[in-house]
Design an enzyme around this catalytic site. Structure first.
Site, PDB file in Angstrom:
ATOM      1  N   TYR B 423       0.886  -1.204  -0.074  1.00 39.12           N
ATOM      2  CA  TYR B 423      -0.096   0.015  -0.086  1.00 39.12           C
ATOM      3  C   TYR B 423       1.023   1.172   0.097  1.00 39.12           C
ATOM      4  O   TYR B 423       2.032   1.434   0.000  1.00 39.12           O
ATOM      5  CB  TYR B 423      -0.891   0.020   1.093  1.00 39.12           C
ATOM      6  CG  TYR B 423      -0.796  -0.041   2.391  1.00 39.12           C
ATOM      7  CD1 TYR B 423       0.631   0.508   3.247  1.00 39.12           C
ATOM      8  CD2 TYR B 423      -1.835  -0.542   3.405  1.00 39.12           C
ATOM      9  CE1 TYR B 423       0.529   0.283   4.616  1.00 39.12           C
ATOM     10  CE2 TYR B 423      -1.655  -0.681   4.751  1.00 39.12           C
ATOM     11  CZ  TYR B 423      -0.514   0.086   5.193  1.00 39.12           C
ATOM     12  OH  TYR B 423      -0.271   0.074   6.708  1.00 39.12           O
ATOM     13  N   GLU B 424       0.156   2.497  -0.257  1.00 36.82           N
ATOM     14  CA  GLU B 424       0.808   3.757  -0.482  1.00 36.82           C
ATOM     15  C   GLU B 424       1.940   3.522  -1.471  1.00 36.82           C
ATOM     16  O   GLU B 424       3.016   4.117  -1.295  1.00 36.82           O
ATOM     17  CB  GLU B 424       1.480   4.321   0.851  1.00 36.82           C
ATOM     18  CG  GLU B 424       0.419   4.441   2.143  1.00 36.82           C
ATOM     19  CD  GLU B 424      -0.439   5.246   1.698  1.00 36.82           C
ATOM     20  OE1 GLU B 424      -0.510   6.144   0.722  1.00 36.82           O
ATOM     21  OE2 GLU B 424      -1.612   5.104   2.411  1.00 36.82           O
ATOM     22  N   GLY B 425       1.617   2.933  -2.481  1.00 29.86           N
ATOM     23  CA  GLY B 425       2.546   2.625  -3.840  1.00 29.86           C
ATOM     24  C   GLY B 425       3.337   1.621  -3.418  1.00 29.86           C
ATOM     25  O   GLY B 425       4.263   1.493  -2.489  1.00 29.86           O
TER      26      GLY B 425
END
Lengths: 583, 583
Positions: B423-425
């Protein structure tokens, strides 16, 4: 998609990496081998693989002493044993088909690619068959081997107790002779895989226990055959007392077993009194290669799933592409997929080589092949299962957010794979076994011979000088030199009786061994593919085999020199570990 | 045991690795810093950590549109916000305490060491605060910032849609102006962390959507603030439509969100129309460092658990020992524990350095520090979370069979950690960001300055010439040279506009960067420890810091040269990947 056994890839590795052709002849042709693998694939893909998810969801509930497997599992197991798969490489005298272990290794990979929770049951049975065949009395063999070889009955290994895991010297289970050749067994065991289940009519427990007055430690342990159902049809004094709530392989019951609540479970001695450890190692060595193959199987399954997803899922634009690309077009996704595929193929090569050495040990080569199998077994077990953890984790990563959602299935592979590096001897113990017991075989001649075989592959690459190889030849040569340096270091440490110098580097040494041996397997495959292409073979897989071997050499084998450095001067920590581990 | 925030270790890293002393003064003394960390530790250890298991077991059931967190979570969250922890480094104008981000980074590590499922909620809120503070209108800020800074309300990031994960250009959610400054939002979002929950009275959704006639792709995306409860107290037209069944972080709800079932959820624009991506990156950059700190926190927790178990569990006999040893005495277990501890400390150093650069960017150093933070952020995010996966997996391994049993807790850490690299890239995207956007900053001067700072550490080690360092100085120097080679290679590829040469090596390049930067952080700590010992400081931790830094340099940093080789000639696979990925 679930799983499709990669029959062509397997057959290629069997023939061109592990040397199946040496055992081919009138009794078993290459066509026979393919037919057998294709038949096995039909069962693995069509019968077992679709049940893997159900096993994870259903678990193996214990009610009133009975353990229930997931719906469909009983029928699948019945189909599987009816096909004769359990006895594929067992002795025809016991009802087996007597086929090479090498072929059975490929089939074992399939059962476990389909479902390691399912494949685990016959894996334990195989260990039991091996122990009984080698160490059991004629009477015991006559009574149990037939049913175990057919798979009508299954076997378990009852080793672990709460205080005795890796250290069997701490065992407390007790056995006492009844006087008529039978013994009464009392004790509690934990982590007993398929200790109770509904797949078979009888479960043959092989139980380690101490006789009264036995010497302390591992020299006072004996092995007993303790069946769930006694020969007279009555139930023995044993029960499943609990089921573990595990991270993965939910489809397979992991049982706590209580022996002798009512005075003692009836058992028979296998082998000699106090020599149980030797019998146990027979059982365990067979199982260790099997566990390595479980690693290959689940890595293959995870790779297939990730590749299918990467071809379908469209996100972002690859350099030069028009519009949105399938993520398989992105370099970092390709790197993940190639890493998965290459490690899977490398581990497969190592496991098949090990099986081939076991076959050769039964033939003219004899002891040298046996030693080679002994050398390779800890690598086959630990390297294949370490990479199974890595590959299944990459499988989650390729799926992105979907990988973290259980419905996708990628997460289950990662959970399932996590046990493989722990059971049948943790991978740390495999590394210690490799360094302290296997390197010294024949005064180092076994490992030296293996290094020589690796060098022949590297020399072949350099001789071919094919531009498609890229730096593969140079990288393999450098990797072998790194392994050679680290091996010499370990042998010197052992020869001068300094285990405290050898042990700290055991795990990176095993990794280095697996990396170089695996790269050599891929390189050997690449050479065979090149030769086939030159001979006019139009198999579209050949170019990919060369590309994959090159990828592994240029992207992963690069770690070899660093690992050798770690082995050779990384051991200083044992002096200061206590300082660094405060707080 | 659950978790004890390692306050002394944190303070040491804050001061001697990340340079906290530069911001100390009359307003904030070293004693203040310790007091704050000790207070935070009391909440993390005593209030949050004990709830982590309950969160895993309970999950976050959705019933009639409402999501319930585990028993005790509401109260814990209330205690936590009452302590003022949510606004620790927020602007005092909005009710924050205005303390350095560096101190908040240490606290963030603690909340997440206690429970990443719990720590995730304020992490999202922090991103929302950042986006609103930087891009929101005065009116929106006045209405929302106070409650978000106090933590009474929480924030979410609504980015992902089924067809748009890493690729936001594919977004389909729509927004339409109502005419009075408000917008109506319609669309479906997935993977919305804390999209619905019972910890706060209002949830402020930041939602990416397209205005009618907006340009296609990422240049046509706008960001909207869409509160669950509208200013007039009525409920907005949005709901949680489902909860994901996930591998880990069961304590935190991952929601599907439906906006506008009844015509459109009311929202307000943040920033300019079609410039939503810039606002989103503000939010995400803050969150990326936070995710890195989640990795450090869970790695620390797993390390503590493994160490405690290894000290207690007795199996086998270490060389030279009398009787059975605690497994912490075995070299291979020590290697696992030291690896866990060293990677955790290395990642902590990188994350704290990143936070310190963000603090410095607000001060006199300005843009250069901002660029340094930009350079380090993808490394802080990806390296810390990659090693969190490795460390938590090692944590399972140290526990042996017990590690695979859920009751032990080690398996939960591994399951929980697995999301961090996604997550978050995803970490692949972090690597691409590092190589294609961060290396070129100031024409490479930012990364060159970072390399120079690493060289100063290596030179210091060589100057000290302390025998306790072992090969640390030489290994660090060699590691920096490897990073330098790989950096030059990547810069050349980018300068000559050959992204297809740079991208294949992005992931190993990031790993190499993290390894060398992490080793330098540990080495800098070792130098400070040595200086303290020489100055008569009797802290028993100092000798261990030197030993740990040496362990990392001699056992892990050895991989540096091989990684550089992979970066520099491993990219050939992009030409042949399609071949190797057939079948």
């Amino acid at each position: 998609m679930t799983y499709r056994a990669p029959v062509s890839e397997m057959l290629f590795a069997l023939r061109h990496v592990a040397g199946l052709d040496a055992v081919l002849g009138d009794d078993l042709t290459a066509d026979d081998a393919r037919t057998i693998l294709e038949e096995a694939a039909r069962v693995a893909d069509g019968v077992i693989a679709p049940l893997n998810r159900a096993g994870d969801r259903h678990g193996t509930p214990l009610r009133d002493g009975a353990v229930t497997t997931a719906p469909g599992w009983r029928e699948a197991y019945r189909t599987w044993i009816d096909g004769g798969w359990n006895g594929l490489s067992a002795d025809p005298d016991h009802g087996g088909q007597g086929l090479p272990l090498l072929l059975n290794a490929a089939c074992t990979e399939m059962w476990n690619g389909a479902s390691i929770a399912f494949g685990l049951c016959p894996l334990l049975t195989a260990g039991g068959i091996e122990a009984l065949a080698q160490h059991g009395s004629e009477d015991l063999k006559a009574r149990y081997l037939g049913k175990l070889v057919s798979g009508e009955w299954t076997a378990t290994m009852n080793l672990t107790e709460p205080q005795a895991g890796s250290d069997l010297a701490l065992l407390r289970s007790r056995a006492e002779p009844v006087g008529d050749g039978r013994y009464r067994i009392v004790g509690a065991k934990i982590y007993i895989t398929y200790g109770e289940h509904d797949l078979a009519d009888n479960i043959v427990h092989l139980v380690l226990a101490r006789l009264k007055d036995a010497p302390a430690g591992t020299r006072g342990i004996s092995l007993f055959l303790v069946p769930k159902v006694l020969p007279d049809g009555t139930l023995n004094d044993l029960r499943c007392s609990g089921i573990e709530h595990k991270l993965g392989i939910h489809g397979s019951p992991t049982c706590s077993m209580a022996f002798g609540d009512d005075g003692g479970a009836i058992g028979w001695l296998i082998g000699e009194e106090n020599r149980g450890l030797a019998c146990m190692f027979t059982m365990m060595n067979a199982a260790r290669l099997g566990v390595g193959l479980q690693g290959v199987g689940i890595a293959e399954r995870a790779t297939q799933g990730a590749l299918a997803y990467a071809r379908e899922r469209r996100q972002g634009r690859a350099p030069g592409a028009q519009g949105t690309s399938a993520i398989v077009e992105h370099a970092d996704v390709q790197r993940m997929l190639l890493t998965m595929k290459a490690y899977t193929a490398a581990a497969r090569g190592i496991c098949y080589l090990t099986a081939a050495a076991l076959d050769a040990a039964r033939g003219a080569e004899g002891q040298a092949a046996h030693d080679r199998a002994s050398l390779l077994t800890p690598v086959a077990k630990a390297f294949s299962t370490d990479i199974a953890n890595e590959v299944t984790s990459l499988g989650v990563q390729v799926h992105g957010g979907m990988g973290f959602v259980e419905e996708t299935g990628a997460a289950q592979h990662m959970r399932d794979a996590r046990i493989l590096g722990i059971y049948e001897g943790t991978n740390g113990i495999q590394a210690i076994d490799l360094v302290t017991r296997k390197l010294p075989l024949r005064d180092g001649a076994t490992v030296r011979a293996q290094l020589a075989s690796l060098r022949r592959v590297a020399e072949g690459l350099l001789k071919d000088a094919d531009p498609a190889y890229g730096h593969m030849g140079a990288r393999l040569r450098a990797g072998i030199e790194a392994l050679d340096r680290a091996t010499s270091f370990q042998l010197r440490a052992l020869a001068s009786n300094r285990p405290e110098t050898a042990l700290p580097g055991a795990t990176p040494y095993l990794r280095l061994f697996g990396l170089v041996q695996g790269a050599a397997c891929l390189a050997q495959g690449a050479r065979a593919a090149r030769a086939a292409l030159q001979a006019g073979d139009t198999d579209p897989g050949h170019a990919g085999r060369i590309a994959l071997a090159r990828f592994f050499a240029e992207n992963e084998l690069t770690a070899a020199a660093g690992l050798a450095d770690t082995v050779m001067d990384g051991g200083a920590f044992t002096e200061t570990a206590a300082l660094a581990l405060v707080g």
